[in-house]
Design a protein around this motif. Structure first.
Motif, short mmCIF file in Angstrom:
data_model
loop_
_atom_site.label_atom_id
_atom_site.label_comp_id
_atom_site.label_asym_id
_atom_site.label_seq_id
_atom_site.Cartn_x
_atom_site.Cartn_y
_atom_site.Cartn_z
N ILE A 65 10.29 47.69 38.14
CA ILE A 65 12.21 47.86 37.89
C ILE A 65 12.59 47.05 37.41
N LYS A 66 12.89 47.16 36.10
CA LYS A 66 13.96 46.12 35.17
C LYS A 66 15.49 46.65 35.00
N THR A 67 16.22 45.88 35.08
CA THR A 67 17.43 46.13 34.40
C THR A 67 18.35 44.65 33.37
N ILE A 68 18.94 45.25 33.18
CA ILE A 68 19.76 44.58 31.48
C ILE A 68 20.75 44.84 31.41
N GLY A 69 21.97 44.23 31.43
CA GLY A 69 23.76 44.22 30.93
C GLY A 69 24.29 43.52 30.05
N VAL A 70 25.43 44.06 30.18
CA VAL A 70 26.74 42.98 28.98
C VAL A 70 27.45 43.74 29.66
N ALA A 71 28.64 42.60 29.55
CA ALA A 71 30.13 42.32 29.69
C ALA A 71 30.96 42.38 28.97
N LEU A 72 31.99 42.90 28.96
CA LEU A 72 32.91 42.78 28.45
C LEU A 72 34.33 42.26 28.24
N THR A 73 34.45 42.43 29.65
CA THR A 73 35.41 40.77 31.03
C THR A 73 34.84 39.91 32.07
N PRO A 74 35.42 38.39 32.09
CA PRO A 74 34.55 38.22 33.41
C PRO A 74 35.22 38.63 34.87
N ALA A 75 34.90 38.37 35.45
CA ALA A 75 35.61 38.92 36.70
C ALA A 75 35.84 37.49 37.61
N THR A 76 37.32 37.24 38.44
CA THR A 76 37.49 36.85 39.55
C THR A 76 37.82 36.37 40.93
N VAL A 77 37.41 35.54 41.16
CA VAL A 77 37.06 35.34 42.36
C VAL A 77 38.54 35.19 43.04
N PRO A 78 38.42 36.13 44.16
CA PRO A 78 40.55 35.74 44.98
C PRO A 78 40.44 34.19 45.27
N GLU A 79 39.60 33.62 45.94
CA GLU A 79 39.89 32.36 46.01
C GLU A 79 40.40 31.15 45.13
N VAL A 80 39.48 31.33 44.19
CA VAL A 80 39.52 30.61 43.15
C VAL A 80 40.35 30.57 42.08
N GLY A 81 40.54 32.06 41.44
CA GLY A 81 42.00 32.13 41.62
C GLY A 81 42.24 32.54 39.87
N LYS A 82 41.52 32.27 38.65
CA LYS A 82 41.07 32.50 37.81
C LYS A 82 40.15 32.74 36.77
N PRO A 83 39.41 33.35 35.59
CA PRO A 83 38.28 33.96 36.16
C PRO A 83 37.13 32.78 35.89
N GLY A 84 35.73 33.33 35.52
CA GLY A 84 34.57 32.87 35.81
C GLY A 84 34.45 32.04 34.49
N PHE A 85 35.01 33.12 34.13
CA PHE A 85 34.14 32.49 32.61
C PHE A 85 34.85 33.10 31.70
N THR A 86 35.04 32.68 30.12
CA THR A 86 36.03 33.39 29.13
C THR A 86 35.12 34.27 28.22
N LEU A 87 35.66 35.25 27.62
CA LEU A 87 35.44 35.92 26.54
C LEU A 87 36.56 36.69 25.79
N ASP A 88 36.61 35.86 24.86
CA ASP A 88 37.33 36.74 24.06
C ASP A 88 38.02 38.05 23.84
N SER A 89 39.13 38.37 23.46
CA SER A 89 39.42 39.68 23.66
C SER A 89 38.08 40.74 23.16
N ASP A 90 37.62 39.62 21.51
CA ASP A 90 36.59 40.99 20.75
C ASP A 90 35.20 40.91 20.77
N GLU A 91 35.00 39.88 21.94
CA GLU A 91 33.61 39.81 22.33
C GLU A 91 32.80 40.16 23.36
N MET A 92 31.90 40.42 23.24
CA MET A 92 31.03 40.83 24.77
C MET A 92 30.01 40.01 24.95
N GLU A 93 28.98 39.56 26.36
CA GLU A 93 27.89 38.84 26.42
C GLU A 93 26.99 39.80 26.41
N TYR A 94 25.72 40.08 26.63
CA TYR A 94 24.84 40.35 26.99
C TYR A 94 24.08 39.26 28.19
#
Length: 329
Positions: free
Chosen positions: A184-213
């Motif tokens: 079993i092998k997996t790979i993904g791509v993110a277009l926007t970060p996630a926001t943890v409720p207790e932190v209150g801000k995204p875990g990383f930043t991506l510009d509006s025209d960026e993605m990260e493999y």
């Protein structure tokens, strides 16, 4: 931060209460714990327990029920459950034939589940474990020694759950799990970060025209950031990385999971699997079973992951089609 919550510190407890209420025909919450267990246990069967940090719903509680997990243990958001919590899950899942732990490869999860297994052994509950490390994006990452465990864990729940229901022993399930991990092998791509409720801000930043493999399901770094590409181009990249891992030949058979990471509409997931289909057909790869949906999410992260499992035994096809009664499937 815009979220439908009350107190950020109470999110997991209130979520579990709501989950248990909404699905009381299939599962129940073990009182005073973070454990969700299936409503009807079957004596004489091996218990399957998985879990980890919350924020990946429907994983893992959504796969508790007939044909899949016996119990799931939830930690705080993106945080492993404690050994005591996992021990409660093992106790709840024990039906007299031992318990198999399905663990995603994160340092906290591995340590706490293994400690719980040792505690369970002192109570005469036999426990074995399988550690899932399907993410091929990076070798070592935040909170990880070796590769991360991600959406491939769902395939483990499905196949091992069917095998357990059909009467496989703890030793047989351990052997099957170890073999599945290799395939079993997996790979993904993110277009926007996630926001943890207790932190209150995204875990990383991506510009509006960026993605990260290769971003991890807790926002861990991936392997390349670039300008947003088309679905077809993303499919080409992910398949190229998987091909490099498998070194496949034309005519080989696989199972396929396209997984939404939390904020990706089904429209986009179906569009993406169509591009994956076309590319895999060009590669001469045969897909024996497939699934699309948001099954291993990362809160409100937008993106997709793609999981393949190389079919080494036709029995796996039988396990895949085995009927289940769970919330998340």
């Amino acid at each position: 931060m815009k979220k439908i919550i009350n107190n950020p510190s109470h999110v997991v407890d209130e979520m579990l209460e709501g989950f248990a209420y909404a699905n009381s025909d299939l599962i129940k919450r073990v009182p005073d714990t973070t454990v969700i267990v299936k409503k009807s246990l079957e004596k004489g069967k091996v218990g399957l327990v998985s879990g980890g940090g919350s924020g990946h719903e429907p994983s893992h509680a959504g796969f508790v029920g007939k044909g899949m997990l016996t119990a799931a243990v939830a930690g705080e958001v993106f945080t492993s459950p404690s050994p005591d919590q996992v021990l409660e899950g093992i106790r709840a899942a024990d039906q007299g034939e031992g318990v198999l732990l399905i663990i995603k490869n994160y340092s906290g999860d591995v340590m706490n589940f293994e400690m719980a297994a040792e505690l369970a052994e002192t109570e005469d509950i036999t426990v074995k474990q399988v550690i899932v490390d399907d993410d091929i994006a990076v070798e070592d990452s935040t909170h990880t020694n070796g590769r991360r465990g991600v959406a491939g864990t769902i395939i483990m729940h499905k196949l091992l759950g069917a095998a357990a229901e059909q009467g496989s022993s703890l030793t047989e399930l351990k052997q099957l799990g170890d073999e599945l991990v290799k395939q079993i092998k997996t790979i993904g791509v993110a277009l926007t970060p996630a926001t943890v409720p207790e932190v209150g801000k995204p875990g990383f930043t991506l510009d509006s025209d960026e993605m990260e493999y290769g971003v991890g399901i807790h926002g861990e770094p991936g392997y390349r950031r670039e300008s947003l590409k088309s679905s077809r181009a993303i499919a080409d990249e992910l398949i190229a990385q998987l091909k490099k891992e498998y070194q496949w030949a034309q005519g080989e058979s696989f199972g396929l999971l396209v997984n939404g990471l939390g904020a990706t509409p089904l429209m986009e997931q179906y569009l993406f699997i169509n591009d994956v289909r076309e590319k895999l057909e060009q590669e001469g790869i045969t897909i024996k079973f497939k699934k699309v949906g948001s099954l291993m999410t990362s809160l409100d992260m937008a993106g997709v992951s793609m999981t393949l499992v190389k079919i080494k035994d036709d029995k796996w096809l039988e396990y895949w089609s085995h009927p289940v009664e769970v919330v998340g499937w």
